[in-house]
Scaffold this active site. Structure first.
Site: not given
Ligand code: BV8
Length: 249
Positions: A103, A118, A186, A213
């Site tokens: 965003d 991202h 995050t 949170l």
């Molecule tokens: C990479 C854009 C390597 C899109 C996103 C198998 C194959 C390939 C890769 C992998 C694999 N297995 C694992 C991986 C690595 C993978 C990964 O980590 N997977 C996870 C699921 C295990 N990562 C990747 O693939 C990354 N790339 O590794 O590349 C590579 C190497 C060489 C060459 C090429 C490649 C790429 C990751 C990026 C993916 N895109 N977003 C879109 O937005 O649609 S990621 C996605 O999760 C989101 O965009 C976000 O940015 C990201 C993280 O999430 P959070 O922001 O933390 O959000 P979440 O909901 O999880 O948490 C929110 C928190 O806020 C909570 O804790 C909550 O309690 C808290 N909260 C709520 N309200 C409040 C609050 N806090 C404070 N105040 C409040 N009011």
């Protein structure tokens, strides 16, 4: 009582990582909360290159919906975004925000030193000529690239799972030389962002603080953890830092 046990020197660099939680109080959904995006749709179906290759219309529709929502009048920066912009303006050292969010709420709050690791929902990338342009309307197979006019070649300028996040070398340099690293809103689930605290603390010299949170998956890696809404805790943190900087004048 300040939110940080050991405050950085006022001329030191501060690196801040934000996630979807910082935008929650602005009305945007997170991903992994019970009411989050991944509770409604599988990331494998909408946020991978394979999903886009298999069903581009479905992926475009997923991002078109989020782009439309982001542009609604009542979606605007909250007190946490605004506090970070104040910190950048008033802190004597460098402040850099690295956001996982696609965003534009940090920009709209006034943050300038910002890295969208991202990508950005309001930009489109051409797979024919690599041009990246602002694009605020729906994207589809018939949308022409403004640079090379090719149709069917535009995708959201967003990093999908399995794709390399943006500006990783610059981020690594910042993490290796900062006095304070703060992760805000995050879950610490997605890499490489979830590993930044270790880089900042164990390869760098940073004091590390989590504001979320609830405890994130990596909360034990942080020196200080504070759990509550970002809209309340981030202004407090910024107030502590700026009071410290003023005392050091
Ligand atoms: C990479 C854009 C390597 C899109 C996103 C198998 C194959 C390939 C890769 C992998 C694999 N297995 C694992 C991986 C690595 C993978 C990964 O980590 N997977 C996870 C699921 C295990 N990562 C990747 O693939 C990354 N790339 O590794 O590349 C590579 C190497 C060489 C060459 C090429 C490649 C790429 C990751 C990026 C993916 N895109 N977003 C879109 O937005 O649609 S990621 C996605 O999760 C989101 O965009 C976000 O940015 C990201 C993280 O999430 P959070 O922001 O933390 O959000 P979440 O909901 O999880 O948490 C929110 C928190 O806020 C909570 O804790 C909550 O309690 C808290 N909260 C709520 N309200 C409040 C609050 N806090 C404070 N105040 C409040 N009011």
């Amino acid at each position: 009582m300040t939110l940080i046990d050991r405050l950085p020197a006022p001329d030191d660099r501060i690196v801040i990582l934000t996630g979807a939680g910082i935008s929650k109080e602005s009305g945007l959904d997170t991903f992994r909360d019970a009411d989050g995006i991944w509770a409604r749709v599988r990331l494998e179906d909408v946020a991978t290159p394979e999903a886009f290759a298999a069903d581009p219309d479905r992926v475009q529709a997923f991002y078109n919906d989020r782009r439309r929502m982001l542009r609604e009048a009542d979606i605007r920066p909250n007190a946490a975004h605004e506090a970070l912009a104040r910190l950048e303006a008033a802190w004597p050292g460098e402040v850099v925000v690295v956001t996982q969010n696609i965003d534009d709420l940090h920009e709209r709050a006034g943050t300038r030193a910002l890295i969208h690791m991202h990508g950005e929902l309001l930009k489109a990338r051409c797979m024919a000529c690599d041009a990246i342009n602002v694009h605020i309307d729906d994207l589809g197979a018939r949308t022409p690239c403004p640079a090379c006019t090719a149709t069917g070649a535009l995708r959201p300028h967003v990093v999908w799972f399995g794709e390399m996040p943006l500006e990783m070398e610059r981020i690594g340099d910042l993490l290796g030389d900062c006095g304070l690293f703060v992760a805000i809103g995050t879950s610490g689930t997605v890499y490489p962002a979830a590993g930044f605290v270790q880089e900042a603390r164990f390869h760098g010299r940073a004091r590390t603080v989590e504001i979320n949170l609830e405890p994130s998956e990596g909360h034990t890696l942080f020196h200080d953890c504070h759990h509550g809404p970002a809209g309340t805790l981030v202004p407090r943190l910024v107030g502590d830092l700026l009071a410290h900087a003023n005392r050091s004048d």
